[in-house]
Every structure is written in structure tokens, then in C-alpha cells.
Design a protein around this motif. Structure first.
Motif, PDB file in Angstrom:
ATOM      1  N   LEU A   1     -60.466  50.814  -4.099  1.00  0.00           N
ATOM      2  CA  LEU A   1     -59.890  49.538  -4.554  1.00  0.00           C
ATOM      3  C   LEU A   1     -60.084  49.297  -6.053  1.00  0.00           C
ATOM      4  N   PRO A   2     -61.274  49.596  -6.615  1.00  0.00           N
ATOM      5  CA  PRO A   2     -61.424  49.379  -8.071  1.00  0.00           C
ATOM      6  C   PRO A   2     -60.392  50.156  -8.883  1.00  0.00           C
ATOM      7  N   PHE A   3     -60.077  51.372  -8.445  1.00  0.00           N
ATOM      8  CA  PHE A   3     -59.080  52.178  -9.165  1.00  0.00           C
ATOM      9  C   PHE A   3     -57.692  51.541  -9.075  1.00  0.00           C
ATOM     10  N   PHE A   4     -57.371  51.063  -7.887  1.00  0.00           N
ATOM     11  CA  PHE A   4     -56.060  50.425  -7.707  1.00  0.00           C
ATOM     12  C   PHE A   4     -55.966  49.138  -8.538  1.00  0.00           C
ATOM     13  N   ILE A   5     -57.039  48.341  -8.507  1.00  0.00           N
ATOM     14  CA  ILE A   5     -57.027  47.071  -9.245  1.00  0.00           C
ATOM     15  C   ILE A   5     -56.865  47.344 -10.737  1.00  0.00           C
ATOM     16  N   THR A   6     -57.509  48.409 -11.209  1.00  0.00           N
ATOM     17  CA  THR A   6     -57.454  48.734 -12.633  1.00  0.00           C
ATOM     18  C   THR A   6     -56.081  49.237 -13.055  1.00  0.00           C
ATOM     19  N   THR A   7     -55.468  50.050 -12.212  1.00  0.00           N
ATOM     20  CA  THR A   7     -54.261  50.753 -12.670  1.00  0.00           C
ATOM     21  C   THR A   7     -52.948  50.174 -12.127  1.00  0.00           C
ATOM     22  N   CYS A   8     -53.029  49.316 -11.103  1.00  0.00           N
ATOM     23  CA  CYS A   8     -51.779  48.792 -10.535  1.00  0.00           C
ATOM     24  C   CYS A   8     -51.528  47.349 -10.968  1.00  0.00           C
TER      25      CYS A   8
ATOM     26  N   PRO B   1     -47.231  56.027   2.075  1.00  0.00           N
ATOM     27  CA  PRO B   1     -47.979  55.299   3.120  1.00  0.00           C
ATOM     28  C   PRO B   1     -49.370  55.881   3.371  1.00  0.00           C
ATOM     29  N   GLY B   2     -50.081  56.192   2.308  1.00  0.00           N
ATOM     30  CA  GLY B   2     -51.438  56.728   2.440  1.00  0.00           C
ATOM     31  C   GLY B   2     -51.434  58.195   2.799  1.00  0.00           C
ATOM     32  N   LEU B   3     -52.626  58.776   2.799  1.00  0.00           N
ATOM     33  CA  LEU B   3     -52.736  60.215   3.080  1.00  0.00           C
ATOM     34  C   LEU B   3     -53.381  60.492   4.429  1.00  0.00           C
ATOM     35  N   SER B   4     -53.623  59.437   5.182  1.00  0.00           N
ATOM     36  CA  SER B   4     -54.311  59.642   6.452  1.00  0.00           C
ATOM     37  C   SER B   4     -53.309  59.926   7.582  1.00  0.00           C
ATOM     38  N   SER B   5     -53.858  60.166   8.770  1.00  0.00           N
ATOM     39  CA  SER B   5     -52.999  60.491   9.912  1.00  0.00           C
ATOM     40  C   SER B   5     -52.508  59.211  10.587  1.00  0.00           C
ATOM     41  N   ILE B   6     -51.697  59.382  11.598  1.00  0.00           N
ATOM     42  CA  ILE B   6     -51.147  58.228  12.319  1.00  0.00           C
ATOM     43  C   ILE B   6     -52.243  57.551  13.158  1.00  0.00           C
ATOM     44  N   ALA B   7     -53.346  58.257  13.378  1.00  0.00           N
ATOM     45  CA  ALA B   7     -54.447  57.658  14.142  1.00  0.00           C
ATOM     46  C   ALA B   7     -55.187  56.591  13.325  1.00  0.00           C
ATOM     47  N   ASP B   8     -54.912  56.556  12.037  1.00  0.00           N
ATOM     48  CA  ASP B   8     -55.567  55.578  11.166  1.00  0.00           C
ATOM     49  C   ASP B   8     -54.738  54.290  11.138  1.00  0.00           C
ATOM     50  N   ILE B   9     -55.389  53.160  11.417  1.00  0.00           N
ATOM     51  CA  ILE B   9     -54.660  51.882  11.461  1.00  0.00           C
ATOM     52  C   ILE B   9     -54.049  51.566  10.097  1.00  0.00           C
ATOM     53  N   ALA B  10     -54.722  51.993   9.024  1.00  0.00           N
ATOM     54  CA  ALA B  10     -54.199  51.724   7.679  1.00  0.00           C
ATOM     55  C   ALA B  10     -52.832  52.392   7.490  1.00  0.00           C
ATOM     56  N   THR B  11     -52.648  53.569   8.085  1.00  0.00           N
ATOM     57  CA  THR B  11     -51.353  54.264   7.992  1.00  0.00           C
ATOM     58  C   THR B  11     -50.277  53.455   8.711  1.00  0.00           C
ATOM     59  N   ILE B  12     -50.634  52.930   9.881  1.00  0.00           N
ATOM     60  CA  ILE B  12     -49.662  52.128  10.635  1.00  0.00           C
ATOM     61  C   ILE B  12     -49.324  50.869   9.841  1.00  0.00           C
TER      62      ILE B  12
ATOM     63  N   THR C   1     -52.497  44.369  -6.236  1.00  0.00           N
ATOM     64  CA  THR C   1     -53.242  45.123  -5.222  1.00  0.00           C
ATOM     65  C   THR C   1     -53.518  44.248  -4.011  1.00  0.00           C
ATOM     66  N   LEU C   2     -53.225  44.782  -2.843  1.00  0.00           N
ATOM     67  CA  LEU C   2     -53.594  44.111  -1.591  1.00  0.00           C
ATOM     68  C   LEU C   2     -54.978  44.627  -1.209  1.00  0.00           C
ATOM     69  N   ILE C   3     -55.935  43.716  -1.137  1.00  0.00           N
ATOM     70  CA  ILE C   3     -57.320  44.129  -0.926  1.00  0.00           C
ATOM     71  C   ILE C   3     -57.681  44.023   0.555  1.00  0.00           C
ATOM     72  N   GLY C   4     -58.096  45.138   1.120  1.00  0.00           N
ATOM     73  CA  GLY C   4     -58.616  45.157   2.490  1.00  0.00           C
ATOM     74  C   GLY C   4     -57.658  44.581   3.509  1.00  0.00           C
ATOM     75  N   GLU C   5     -58.056  43.432   4.079  1.00  0.00           N
ATOM     76  CA  GLU C   5     -57.296  42.852   5.201  1.00  0.00           C
ATOM     77  C   GLU C   5     -55.882  42.434   4.805  1.00  0.00           C
TER      78      GLU C   5
ATOM     79  N   ALA D   1     -50.211  48.276  -4.869  1.00  0.00           N
ATOM     80  CA  ALA D   1     -51.038  49.090  -3.975  1.00  0.00           C
ATOM     81  C   ALA D   1     -51.695  48.211  -2.920  1.00  0.00           C
ATOM     82  N   GLY D   2     -52.078  48.815  -1.827  1.00  0.00           N
ATOM     83  CA  GLY D   2     -52.809  48.114  -0.769  1.00  0.00           C
ATOM     84  C   GLY D   2     -53.621  49.133  -0.004  1.00  0.00           C
ATOM     85  N   SER D   3     -54.908  48.877   0.122  1.00  0.00           N
ATOM     86  CA  SER D   3     -55.744  49.842   0.841  1.00  0.00           C
ATOM     87  C   SER D   3     -56.974  49.158   1.421  1.00  0.00           C
ATOM     88  N   ASP D   4     -57.495  49.757   2.478  1.00  0.00           N
ATOM     89  CA  ASP D   4     -58.750  49.243   3.034  1.00  0.00           C
ATOM     90  C   ASP D   4     -59.914  50.146   2.642  1.00  0.00           C
TER      91      ASP D   4
END
Lengths: 404, 219
Positions: free
Chosen positions: A329-336, A203-214, A339-343, A321-324
Motif C-alpha cells: 500500500l505505501p508504494f501504491f499511495i506514493t506512486t498512484c 486484476p492483481g497477480l494472485s490466483s482466483i482462490a484469492d478474494i482480492a482477485t475476485i 488508492t483504495l486501501i484494504g477493505e 490502485a486498490g489492494s489488501d
């Protein structure tokens, strides 16, 4: 000379401006005094009379700025400025820096510093007359007017959110465009089940304060449910120890919800390391040992994204993969594979749960996006017309959205 | 009750957070900073959970004699070694025994001479992975991939001086490269950012209003 309280601030700054003196200073008087025994100033010499013609004119080199605290009467020298500088933002010490914050705040309220500013121009030989400003008070504002558009936008978005949630309650047939990456979640989990291999969810490498993690954790809830249904092992390695108990609770609840609380293993959701590349090494090692059939990377990622997904490729995993993080994103699109892009990452929870309230909120977001696109097109047209017709009044729309 | 109380905390905390964003007054901003400081302090209490989690996973592996269980012993020993050296010798205290080597404490020695080089090694893998990923991306398998290949070649050549040495088209390459970066690339990037901003706002509101509650473990 002008001194005014800085608008929309916390109340610790005053903007000071002085008119540029481009012409040469005219030295009208230069007098030398001496104190006598009774401490009276006695005029010794009036040099101005002796200076004539060219000597009286001189180029400005510096400005000296002073301030007087009208509350305490204390006069302070602020700084010397180059001749091309004609403004200064004066700032007082924050009461937060004092040892006792409450006392500091009370002191600040008591003093309510009001300052008067003085400036004088300096040439190589002479000082000009001192110019003073009107008194200015440092006052904190209770509303930031620069954020008024943000407030209106938030209210519009909230209103549209409520409208569509109401609509979704009465009309469950709201259509939202299917996303390939989310449609494949079932297949990806099914593939892992058929192969008898586990699923890896990051679920990403960020903290719980990051909306992307939630957002990533919201997707984890859906994936964990499917993994529990199919009895497929699930691994959730984590970088943030605050996320750990939350992720454990999510997976545990998902297993309980499908009636298989016994199948939940607490060690399947585990902490690896707070260090970015130590975490990458840990997850890469996990992929090499456990050979997951499906990898999910949902949340915030940095430089480690490509290392993780390339390792997954090496192991022959299906990867979603999915990331904001637009730089990753280019790395995810290439290798996965998907990919869920942004929103799309934020919309995923609604797709998976099919909860009408969440689906309604996606509709609201789409409407808001349409509104913003309309504003962009209108702004572009009006600004272009203002240039073409040399009619600056048309720039009013652009002025509504100041760039901060 | 198990769900209601957290939802009330989120609602109140979220609304206060939003209000604080619009009030610049020093008094309010100080309260905001204090709340954030408390968050940092409270989050520290979750650290033992992380350590316990690592220990449980790796002691389990040792007990089961799972694949590569020997590494788990090294990991556990290293964790305790770093904790003990950190507590006993400090993390930044000057140690005269190591002064000649330009290091201060054992903890910092381990950090600077072991952890940082290992992390740098992991990071350097990125260079190789970028090559393999680029190879996969730049294969002209479809119309879109061909456009991507041509655009990326122009941008790459535009970034290096060799690009300008190509006869006839050399002068145009940096211009086209800049145009690609500042127009189609920027437009796409801003489109994504716009969606992300709205998505974040929507998700935040859903969380504050209690519509989105999957993070509470109630999927």
C-alpha cells in the motif's frame, strides 16, 4: 504422569506430561539377575545393600519415554528427553499416507489406537522406577471448540448482512461514504477516451482462490462497461491462466450489456506469463508500446507493484490502485493518483454497481466493524483495570479471544 | 440456467468449505485435502487456454507487423523450444553432456542460466524505483508529508548504526524508531488488517449467497 487426547485435533495426537523430578533419585534397589538353564531369573547380587550415603543419590539427566499400544500389545521406545523437558506430543501416522486411503481409514477405525505411556528417569548410573500413565485414546473431534468465537462472529456478520440486505430492498436511499478513487473511475475512463489512448487493467497477480482477485474482477466488470460505452480500448494482461477465461467472460458480458458485443476483442484480455517478473516485463512493455492513459491495479500484488506503477508514472498515466496487501500500500499511495486501501477494494463493487443489495452489505460490514471496535475498547479497558486493581477476574473478556 | 448452475455450485461448495473449517476430524480433513487436490488438477487444464492466448496475441502482432513484432517471433520460438526440450530431455533428468558444467538438462540450463538472471535483473529495478518513489513521497509539500518525512528519517536512522553516532540525540533515535514502528505504525496496520478481514468475509459471504455475481460475467 498424564496422557490425554489432544483436544480439537483430527485424532492423531496425545499429549503426554510427566512431573519434573528436580530432586535426586533415591536408589532403593539395584539387583542383578541371571537366567539359569530352565530360564528362571535367579538373583545374583543385591547391590543396593552395598550402595550407601551419597552414592545412592544422583542427578537426573534424561527421561526415557515408552508407549504400549493396548490394541496390539506392542511396546515401543519413543525417545530420550533432556531433564528439563516434561511433556511430549505423541503422533501416529496419518492414514492419508497409506497407499489405499479407504483401507487406511478402515484400519484406523478398527485399531482406534489406545496407548499407555511409561517413563523412567535416568541418572549417570541408574534408572529410576518406571511410572506409567492411564490409557489414552487418540480421538478426532467433530467440532473445533477453539473456533467457537469465529463461528459466533460469522453468524453475527451473516445475520447483519441479511438484515441490511432486507433493509436495502425496502429503502434504496442507504448512504455510503464516497471514495475518491472510485469517483475518479469515470474521469479516468473519460480521460483515456479524450486522449484516444487505451485503458490498462491489472486484476492483481494472485490466483482466483484469492478474494482480492475476485474483488479486482468485480471492479473490472464496471470498468469494462464504461470502456465499452465510450468505445475506449481496454487491455487486461493476466498472470493466472485460470483467471483468463473468467476475465474474458466478464469483459465480453460488459460489452454485450451496453449493446456493443461487436466491439469486444478477445485478444484484449490475455495471458502474459505465470512468472512474476516475466509478467512485469510484459506489462511494462505493453505500457511503453500502447501508452495507456489510465492504469488500474486492483487485487493482490507483491514486489512488482512499484515497478508497474513507476513505469505507469514514466508514461504519464493516471493511476488508480486498490489492494489488501498492506506491505504494498505505501508504494501504491506514493506512486498512484488514487488508492483504495484494504477493505475499500472489497467495497468498490457496490459503489460501481449501486446495487442496493451490495450497498446493504457494505452497511452490514460497517456495523460489524463498529461492534469489533467496541469489543477492542471494552477488552482494553477491562484488561487495564484488571492490572490496576489487581483483580484477575476482569481478564475474562480477554480470555474469550484466545490468540492461536 | 447459465447462471443458476454456477451459483448452486458456489453455494454448495462454499457451505461445505465453511463446515470443513470447523471440523478437525481426520476423515473430513482428508476429504478437504482431496477436494483441494482436485482443484489443482482441474486448474492445470486451463493452462492450454493460457498458451493459446499468448499465441493468438503474438501471431496477431506478427501478422499486423505491429510495433516490436520481431520480439513476438522470439517469444513464440522460445515457448516451443522450452516445451520441446522439457518433453524430450525432461526437466530434471541428469544429462552427462552437461554434467561437467554442473547443469543437468537443457531445460534446466535455460531456466537457471537465462530465466533466473533475467528475473533477477527485473527485480533489481526495484531498488532504483524505490529511490524515485521515496523522493516523491518525502517531499515536504504538506503537513502530512512533512510528518511522514520526519518519521521515515527517524526510522531509517534507527535501523543503522550511524543513527546512534549522532551527538546528543543518537541514543534516543532507536527508542523513538521502535516506538514509531510498534505503536502508530502497528496500529494503522492492524486497522487495515481488521477492515481487510471483514471485507474478505463479507465478500466471501456475498459470493456464496449469490449476491455478488459480477465474477460470473453478469455485472
Amino acid at each position: 504422569m498424564l496422557a490425554v487426547d489432544k483436544p480439537n485435533d483430527k485424532g492423531d495426537q496425545i499429549n503426554v506430561m510427566w512431573p519434573p523430578v528436580k530432586e535426586k533419585i533415591r536408589i532403593d534397589f539395584l539387583q542383578i539377575f541371571q537366567k539359569n538353564k530352565s530360564k528362571e531369573n535367579l538373583l545374583i547380587e543385591n547391590l543396593a545393600d552395598k550402595i550407601s550415603g551419597k552414592e545412592k543419590d544422583d542427578n537426573i539427566l534424561y527421561y526415557d519415554l515408552f508407549r504400549k499400544n493396548l490394541g496390539t500389545g506392542k511396546m515401543e521406545y519413543i525417545n530420550r528427553f533432556q531433564s528439563f523437558i516434561t511433556n511430549y506430543r505423541d503422533q501416529r501416522q496419518s492414514f492419508k499416507d497409506t497407499k489405499n486411503k479407504l483401507e487406511g481409514y478402515k484400519k484406523m477405525l478398527r485399531e482406534q489406537p489406545t496407548y499407555k505411556y511409561y517413563i523412567r528417569a535416568i541418572s549417570p548410573l541408574y534408572y529410576s522406577k518406571v511410572t506409567e500413565s492411564k490409557p489414552a485414546k487418540m480421538q478426532g473431534q467433530w467440532f473445533n471448540m477453539e473456533k467457537i468465537i469465529a463461528l459466533i462472529a460469522m453468524m453475527v456478520i451473516t445475520a447483519s448482512l441479511f438484515y441490511f440486505i432486507r433493509k436495502a430492498k425496502s429503502d434504496a436511499s442507504l448512504y455510503i461514504r464516497p471514495l475518491a478513487g472510485l469517483k475518479e473511475i469515470d474521469n479516468a475512463v473519460g480521460r483515456a477516451t479524450e486522449m484516444g489512448r487505451p485503458i490498462l487493467f491489472v486484476p492483481g497477480l494472485s490466483s482466483i482462490a484469492d478474494i482480492a482477485t475476485i474483488a479486482g474482477l468485480n471492479i473490472l466488470a464496471g470498468v469494462a462497461k464504461k470502456a465499452a460505452e465510450y468505445d475506449t480500448p481496454l487491455f487486461v494482461p493476466l498472470r493466472d491462466y485460470v483467471v483468463l477465461p473468467i476475465a474474458q467472460e466478464i469483459v465480453k458480458s460488459a460489452y454485450s450489456e451496453v449493446g456493443r458485443p461487436d466491439a469486444y476483442k478477445e485478444q484484449s484480455v490475455f495471458f502474459v506469463s505465470p512468472s512474476q517478473f516475466a509478467y512485469v516485463a510484459g506489462v511494462a512493455g505493453l505500457m511503453a508500446r500502447e501508452k495507456p492513459a489510465t492504469n488500474f491495479f486492483m487485487g493482490m500484488f507483491w514486489a512488482e507493484s512499484l515497478i508497474l506503477t513507476e513505469k505507469g508514472n514514466e508514461e504519464g498515466c493516471i493511476q488508480i490502485a486498490g489492494s489488501d496487501a498492506e506491505t504494498q500500500l505505501p508504494f501504491f499511495i506514493t506512486t498512484c493518483d488514487f488508492t483504495l486501501i484494504g477493505e475499500e477494494l472489497y467495497a468498490a463493487s457496490a459503489y460501481i454497481s449501486k446495487d442496493p443489495l451490495l450497498v446493504g452489505s457494505i452497511k452490514a460490514q460497517d456495523l460489524d466493524k463498529l461492534f469489533i471496535i467496541g469489543c477492542i475498547i471494552l477488552g482494553t479497558l477491562l484488561t487495564t483495570l484488571a492490572e490496576l486493581l489487581t483483580y484477575p477476574a476482569l481478564n475474562f473478556f480477554k480470555m474469550l479471544f484466545p490468540v492461536q | 440456467m447459465k447462471t443458476t448452475i454456477p451459483l448452486i455450485i458456489v453455494l454448495v461448495g462454499g457451505i461445505i468449505g465453511i463446515i470443513f473449517q470447523f471440523i478437525p476430524h481426520e476423515f473430513v480433513q482428508t476429504i478437504n485435502d482431496e477436494i483441494l487436490n482436485y482443484f489443482r488438477v482441474l486448474s492445470f487444464f486451463a493452462l492450454p487456454l493460457g498458451i493459446v492466448s499468448i499465441l493468438m496475441v503474438h501471431t496477431g502482432k506478427i501478422r499486423r507487423k505491429a510495433q516490436h513484432w520481431q520480439y513476438s517471433i522470439i517469444l513464440i520460438l522460445t515457448i516451443f523450444f522450452m516445451i520441446v526440450t522439457g518433453f524430450v530431455f525432461g526437466t530434471d533428468r541428469f544429462d552427462p553432456r552437461l554434467a561437467n558444467y554442473g547443469w543437468n538438462t537443457i531445460f534446466m540450463f535455460m531456466f537457471q542460466q537465462v530465466q533466473i538472471p533475467i528475473e533477477s535483473t527485473m527485480f533489481s529495478l526495484l531498488a532504483f524505483y524505490i529511490s524515485t518513489a521515496a523522493y516523491r513521497a518525502f517531499r515536504a509539500r504538506s503537513k502530512e508529508a512533512t510528518i511522514l518525512l520526519v518519521a521515515s528519517l527517524i526510522v531509517m536512522l534507527g535501523q543503522v548504526s550511524v543513527g546512534q553516532m549522532i551527538p546528543i540525540i543518537g541514543d534516543y533515535i532507536p527508542v523513538i524508531s521502535n516506538w514509531i514502528m510498534s505503536n502508530p505504525n502497528m496500529a494503522a496496520k492492524r486497522g487495515i488488517l481488521l477492515g481487510v478481514a471483514l471485507g474478505m468475509l463479507g465478500t466471501s459471504l456475498k459470493i456464496i449467497l449469490g449476491i455478488e455475481r459480477a465474477y460470473l460475467g453478469r455485472a
